[in-house]
Scaffold this motif. Structure first.
Motif, PDB file in Angstrom:
ATOM      1  N   ALA A 138       0.817  -1.204   0.000  1.00 19.34           N
ATOM      2  CA  ALA A 138       0.000   0.000   0.000  1.00 19.34           C
ATOM      3  C   ALA A 138       0.856   1.262   0.000  1.00 19.34           C
ATOM      4  O   ALA A 138       1.962   1.282   0.531  1.00 19.34           O
ATOM      5  N   ARG A 139       0.295   2.349  -0.628  1.00 18.99           N
ATOM      6  CA  ARG A 139       1.026   3.605  -0.720  1.00 18.99           C
ATOM      7  C   ARG A 139       0.114   4.757  -0.299  1.00 18.99           C
ATOM      8  O   ARG A 139      -0.529   5.381  -1.139  1.00 18.99           O
ATOM      9  N   PRO A 140       0.001   5.024   0.986  1.00 20.49           N
ATOM     10  CA  PRO A 140      -0.779   6.205   1.375  1.00 20.49           C
ATOM     11  C   PRO A 140      -0.101   7.467   0.833  1.00 20.49           C
ATOM     12  O   PRO A 140       1.114   7.515   0.694  1.00 20.49           O
ATOM     13  N   ASP A 141      -0.913   8.483   0.492  1.00 22.60           N
ATOM     14  CA  ASP A 141      -0.324   9.698  -0.075  1.00 22.60           C
ATOM     15  C   ASP A 141       0.707  10.303   0.873  1.00 22.60           C
ATOM     16  O   ASP A 141       1.751  10.775   0.458  1.00 22.60           O
ATOM     17  N   LEU A 142       0.394  10.299   2.142  1.00 18.59           N
ATOM     18  CA  LEU A 142       1.348  10.859   3.097  1.00 18.59           C
ATOM     19  C   LEU A 142       1.175  10.159   4.433  1.00 18.59           C
ATOM     20  O   LEU A 142       0.069  10.081   4.961  1.00 18.59           O
ATOM     21  N   ASP A 154      13.019   7.946  20.360  1.00 18.53           N
ATOM     22  CA  ASP A 154      12.959   6.765  19.489  1.00 18.53           C
ATOM     23  C   ASP A 154      11.517   6.475  19.081  1.00 18.53           C
ATOM     24  O   ASP A 154      10.582   7.183  19.444  1.00 18.53           O
ATOM     25  N   ASN A 155      11.375   5.385  18.365  1.00 17.56           N
ATOM     26  CA  ASN A 155      10.071   4.914  17.914  1.00 17.56           C
ATOM     27  C   ASN A 155       9.287   4.445  19.134  1.00 17.56           C
ATOM     28  O   ASN A 155       9.491   3.350  19.650  1.00 17.56           O
ATOM     29  N   GLU A 156       8.396   5.301  19.639  1.00 16.80           N
ATOM     30  CA  GLU A 156       7.684   5.002  20.882  1.00 16.80           C
ATOM     31  C   GLU A 156       6.197   4.760  20.609  1.00 16.80           C
ATOM     32  O   GLU A 156       5.605   5.421  19.771  1.00 16.80           O
ATOM     33  N   PRO A 157       5.587   3.823  21.356  1.00 21.40           N
ATOM     34  CA  PRO A 157       4.178   3.476  21.112  1.00 21.40           C
ATOM     35  C   PRO A 157       3.231   4.647  21.279  1.00 21.40           C
ATOM     36  O   PRO A 157       2.195   4.713  20.618  1.00 21.40           O
ATOM     37  N   GLY A 158       3.554   5.598  22.162  1.00 18.41           N
ATOM     38  CA  GLY A 158       2.617   6.688  22.441  1.00 18.41           C
ATOM     39  C   GLY A 158       2.579   7.769  21.386  1.00 18.41           C
ATOM     40  O   GLY A 158       1.707   8.640  21.416  1.00 18.41           O
ATOM     41  N   ASN A 159       3.525   7.741  20.471  1.00 15.17           N
ATOM     42  CA  ASN A 159       3.565   8.798  19.462  1.00 15.17           C
ATOM     43  C   ASN A 159       2.514   8.569  18.379  1.00 15.17           C
ATOM     44  O   ASN A 159       2.355   7.454  17.889  1.00 15.17           O
ATOM     45  N   PRO A 160       1.793   9.618  17.996  1.00 13.83           N
ATOM     46  CA  PRO A 160       0.715   9.450  17.016  1.00 13.83           C
ATOM     47  C   PRO A 160       1.237   9.179  15.610  1.00 13.83           C
ATOM     48  O   PRO A 160       2.361   9.513  15.261  1.00 13.83           O
ATOM     49  N   VAL A 161       0.389   8.583  14.794  1.00 12.78           N
ATOM     50  CA  VAL A 161       0.663   8.329  13.382  1.00 12.78           C
ATOM     51  C   VAL A 161      -0.400   9.080  12.587  1.00 12.78           C
ATOM     52  O   VAL A 161      -1.592   8.970  12.884  1.00 12.78           O
ATOM     53  N   THR A 162       0.056   9.846  11.582  1.00 12.94           N
ATOM     54  CA  THR A 162      -0.870  10.658  10.782  1.00 12.94           C
ATOM     55  C   THR A 162      -0.827  10.195   9.331  1.00 12.94           C
ATOM     56  O   THR A 162       0.250   9.993   8.774  1.00 12.94           O
ATOM     57  N   ILE A 163      -2.016  10.033   8.741  1.00 12.70           N
ATOM     58  CA  ILE A 163      -2.109   9.553   7.353  1.00 12.70           C
ATOM     59  C   ILE A 163      -2.940  10.552   6.536  1.00 12.70           C
ATOM     60  O   ILE A 163      -3.980  11.010   6.991  1.00 12.70           O
ATOM     61  N   PHE A 164      -2.444  10.870   5.342  1.00 12.59           N
ATOM     62  CA  PHE A 164      -3.141  11.806   4.453  1.00 12.59           C
ATOM     63  C   PHE A 164      -3.529  11.119   3.155  1.00 12.59           C
ATOM     64  O   PHE A 164      -2.828  10.238   2.662  1.00 12.59           O
ATOM     65  N   GLU A 165      -4.653  11.552   2.604  1.00 12.44           N
ATOM     66  CA  GLU A 165      -5.042  11.188   1.250  1.00 12.44           C
ATOM     67  C   GLU A 165      -5.472  12.475   0.536  1.00 12.44           C
ATOM     68  O   GLU A 165      -6.312  13.231   1.039  1.00 12.44           O
ATOM     69  N   PHE A 184      -4.182   7.672  16.149  1.00 17.82           N
ATOM     70  CA  PHE A 184      -4.057   7.762  14.693  1.00 17.82           C
ATOM     71  C   PHE A 184      -4.894   8.949  14.210  1.00 17.82           C
ATOM     72  O   PHE A 184      -6.021   9.149  14.674  1.00 17.82           O
ATOM     73  N   TYR A 185      -4.303   9.686  13.291  1.00 18.80           N
ATOM     74  CA  TYR A 185      -5.023  10.801  12.682  1.00 18.80           C
ATOM     75  C   TYR A 185      -5.071  10.585  11.182  1.00 18.80           C
ATOM     76  O   TYR A 185      -4.068  10.269  10.544  1.00 18.80           O
ATOM     77  N   GLY A 186      -6.254  10.749  10.627  1.00 26.66           N
ATOM     78  CA  GLY A 186      -6.407  10.619   9.185  1.00 26.66           C
ATOM     79  C   GLY A 186      -6.979  11.888   8.585  1.00 26.66           C
ATOM     80  O   GLY A 186      -7.891  12.499   9.156  1.00 26.66           O
ATOM     81  N   TYR A 187      -6.406  12.326   7.449  1.00 19.90           N
ATOM     82  CA  TYR A 187      -6.889  13.527   6.773  1.00 19.90           C
ATOM     83  C   TYR A 187      -7.133  13.213   5.306  1.00 19.90           C
ATOM     84  O   TYR A 187      -6.267  12.672   4.625  1.00 19.90           O
ATOM     85  N   VAL A 188      -8.343  13.530   4.867  1.00 22.73           N
ATOM     86  CA  VAL A 188      -8.657  13.470   3.440  1.00 22.73           C
ATOM     87  C   VAL A 188      -8.810  14.921   2.986  1.00 22.73           C
ATOM     88  O   VAL A 188      -9.635  15.665   3.541  1.00 22.73           O
ATOM     89  N   GLU A 202     -10.509  13.493   9.554  1.00 28.69           N
ATOM     90  CA  GLU A 202     -11.106  14.731   9.067  1.00 28.69           C
ATOM     91  C   GLU A 202     -11.096  14.715   7.545  1.00 28.69           C
ATOM     92  O   GLU A 202     -10.100  14.316   6.926  1.00 28.69           O
ATOM     93  N   VAL A 203     -12.189  15.120   6.968  1.00 31.73           N
ATOM     94  CA  VAL A 203     -12.248  15.368   5.525  1.00 31.73           C
ATOM     95  C   VAL A 203     -12.367  16.870   5.374  1.00 31.73           C
ATOM     96  O   VAL A 203     -13.372  17.462   5.778  1.00 31.73           O
ATOM     97  N   ILE A 204     -11.340  17.505   4.847  1.00 32.85           N
ATOM     98  CA  ILE A 204     -11.305  18.972   4.767  1.00 32.85           C
ATOM     99  C   ILE A 204     -11.135  19.402   3.312  1.00 32.85           C
ATOM    100  O   ILE A 204     -10.576  18.681   2.484  1.00 32.85           O
TER     101      ILE A 204
END
Length: 663
Positions: free
Chosen positions: A519-523, A535-546, A596-600, A639-641
């Motif tokens: 898979a290739r998310p836009d961002l 370092d790579n810590e579990p509590g840090n958020p992951v953000t995905i953009f389309e 997790f944060y997702g933005y369209v 969020e869809v913005i």
């Protein structure tokens, strides 16, 4: 009988001479012959010999040679022996080097002499040519002459290596006057009358009149009160002249030795404002006209007389300072340029103010981040008509030098035993650091303004009625096929969407997450706040953009496989299931509470709004430029913005900075 390899001597002549050099040398020899005779009515005529072949366009024929005629003492036996002696010392007191005739053969094929001189009570005629192999004098003949007075005629014939550069008589006259001017202006010295004419004597021009009477308006001296300067115990003086109707010539500094111009260097090498001509206003009744001119500063001094080179094309000392000589050519010319600058006071000051205004306009309109640097900027070396690139380089150089200076001062201050004892120094340095940081901030904010303008245009209709592709707007935010390893935060514009994304630890833009077919998310951003970077810590958020192309809404169709919300949900599940790894090959540490944060980002067409409301159960934001939903089961906020919202919010966040910094 002289034996010398004349050909080698000519070949070894250094650069610095020109085709005018031998002509001037022969004129000076004629002046000295008249001085030796003590002739009160001394006269020298330079005859220009031209090609007999007429030009097809009717222009003046090419110059092929010169004849220099004088009424001096002539080639007496003593003068003949001097001519036949390499490095003759006969005219040493007048600055003679005994080598000038060899320079003649560098530029002309033939040098011949025809001279009448007095031997006891009789006049004799001596003729000869200068040899090119081993004998300096060849084909010599001496006979009785019916001449009533002594004199000589030196002919320089057949120009080597191309054509003579000038054709018009007045142009040649001007060049000769420039090189011989010291003879015309030396106090308590009367220069013989020097004329130049065509071979038949027509169109005669008197060079003395350029600076004395009649044609005196062609050259005019500018009196400078302080024209004497001293360097390393040696005295020099400079006299400044206007040369009217200069053609394409530039203002020069001429170094003089024994009344002869040796070198000429553009003054704008030292004072850029001399690059252009100057103008005098001429008032005639009710009209005003401008008369153009250049400046020549002639420099005199015993140091120059002593160190002039053998060929008179330069000096023994170097252009730049070295250990052998106490003074360099640059030092002398720099001091002379200051005198020339003083002579042209108001004109130069006006040009400097104009140049500074040009730089100030550039800073205000195009580079406001340089305002602090500009305040203390020395523009002495900046070209008078500098391009924007040259101005920017000057500003960047000044900024760099300032930063180096600040660092040096800080290091020196920190090396001291106690900073408390140097509070004044600390305050001063902190102020300078603040100024430099302000410049960088203005530059950064101004760059943001340009990005917003570009982003706004990418959302508008193109000339063909279409909208930009999603790839274009994607690239403005973050280049496709790149990641944060290849694109540092200074080179992307994630702040358009969220300022926090400037400080992410890793970003992948349109790249496979686990091999070429994955898979290739836009961002995809692994967000690591700057205050909690680690370092790579579990509590840090992951953000995905389309990102979706402006005005595109076919992704909401039931048959579409590009539902961006479902794509984000799928990426989150795959990440939580451990399907992907970090670029270093490590597992992405995810816990139950990893946010997790997702933005369209797309245009909210009526079709998209109905889809979000009826099928996705999204809630509208207060401004109705965005919709949101919370997926509690996978800890995902989406969020869809609209593109308009991204632009509007980014403008709003940055407007105060644009206003405060004046960009």
């Amino acid at each position: 009988m002289s034996k010398i390899n004349i050909r080698r001597a000519v070949e070894n002549i250094k650069s610095g001479t020109t085709i005018y050099t031998p002509v001037v040398d022969m004129i000076v020899n004629a002046i000295q012959a008249i001085e030796s005779k003590k002739e009160k009515d001394g006269k020298i005529t330079v005859l220009v010999e031209r090609s007999k072949q007429l030009e097809t366009d009717g222009s003046t024929p090419l110059v092929e040679g010169f004849a220099i005629v004088d009424n001096g003492i002539g080639f007496t036996d003593e003068n003949r022996e001097s001519f036949d002696t390499l490095y003759s010392v006969q005219k040493m007191t007048e600055g003679g080097k005994g080598f000038g005739r060899f320079v003649c053969l560098k530029y002309f094929e033939d040098l011949s002499v025809e001279s009448d001189y007095k031997d006891s009570k009789k006049f004799k005629r001596r003729t000869f040519r200068m040899g090119k192999e081993h004998d300096i004098i060849i084909d010599e003949r001496v006979s009785l002459s019916d001449a009533k007075a002594s004199g000589s005629k030196i002919r320089l014939r057949t120009i080597k290596h191309g054509n003579f550069p000038d054709r018009k008589l007045d142009t040649i006259a001007t060049h000769l006057v420039e090189r011989l001017l010291p003879y015309f202006i030396t106090q308590d010295y009367v220069c013989p009358k020097i004329e130049i004419a065509e071979e038949d004597g027509s169109n005669s021009i008197t060079l003395n009149n350029y600076v004395n009477n009649g044609l005196s308006s062609l050259i005019k001296e500018i009196k400078v009160p302080e024209s004497v300067f001293h360097i390393s115990g040696h005295d020099f003086s400079s006299r400044v002249f206007k040369f009217y109707n200069p053609g394409n010539r530039k203002s020069k500094i001429s170094l003089v030795a024994h009344k002869r111009e040796v070198t000429d260097t553009p003054i704008h090498n030292y004072v850029p404002e001399f690059i252009d001509e100057f103008y005098d206003e001429i008032h005639n009744d009710d009209s005003v006209t401008n008369r153009n001119y250049i400046i020549k500063a002639y420099v005199f001094g015993q140091y120059l007389d002593i160190h002039v080179s053998l060929e008179r094309g330069g000096f023994d000392f170097h252009r730049d300072q070295d250990l052998l000589y106490a003074i360099s050519q640059n030092e002398i010319e720099k001091a002379a340029s200051d005198i020339a600058k003083k002579a042209m006071g108001d004109d130069i000051k006006g040009r400097q103010e104009k140049k500074r205004a040009r730089v100030e306009s550039y800073v205000e309109e195009q580079a406001p981040w340089h305002r602090e640097t500009f305040k203390e900027l020395d523009l002495s070396d900046l070209p008078f008509k500098a391009s924007s690139e040259e101005i920017e380089i000057t500003l960047q150089t000044a900024k760099f030098n300032s930063e180096v200076s600040i660092k040096r001062e800080v290091d020196e201050l920190l090396s001291k035993s106690s900073i408390e004892d140097h509070k004044a120094d600390v305050t001063k340095i902190v102020e300078r650091i603040s100024g430099t940081s302000k410049n960088d901030l203005i530059h950064y904010i101004a760059s943001r303004k340009h990005v917003l303008e570009l982003f706004k245009r990418s959302l508008e209709l193109n000339q063909d009625g279409s909208y930009s592709s999603e790839g274009l707007v994607h690239d403005i935010i973050f280049p496709r096929k790149q990641d944060s390893e290849t694109t540092p935060f200074k080179e992307h514009n994630l702040w358009l969407v969220d300022e926090r994304l400037n400080f992410t630890r890793y970003i992948s833009s349109d790249l496979p997450l686990n091999g070429p077919n994955s898979a290739r998310p836009d961002l995809l951003a692994y967000d690591q706040r700057v205050l909690f970077r680690g370092d790579n810590e579990p509590g840090n958020p992951v953000t995905i953009f389309e990102f979706k192309k402006p005005q595109r809404d076919d992704f909401v169709n039931p048959s579409s496989k590009e539902d961006p919300v479902e794509q984000i949900v799928r990426y989150v599940i795959q990440i939580k299931d451990g399907d992907f790894k970090t670029p270093e090959g490590r597992a992405i540490l995810i816990s139950d509470n990893t946010p997790f944060y997702g933005y369209v980002v797309c245009d909210l067409t009526q079709k998209v709004v109905k889809w979000l409301q009826r099928e996705k159960d999204f809630k509208p934001m207060p401004d109705h430029l965005g919709w949101f939903q919370w997926y509690n089961n996978i800890n995902l906020y989406v969020e869809v913005i609209s593109w308009d919202k991204v632009l509007k919010d980014a403008n709003m966040r940055n407007m105060i900075f644009f206003h405060k910094l004046g960009v």
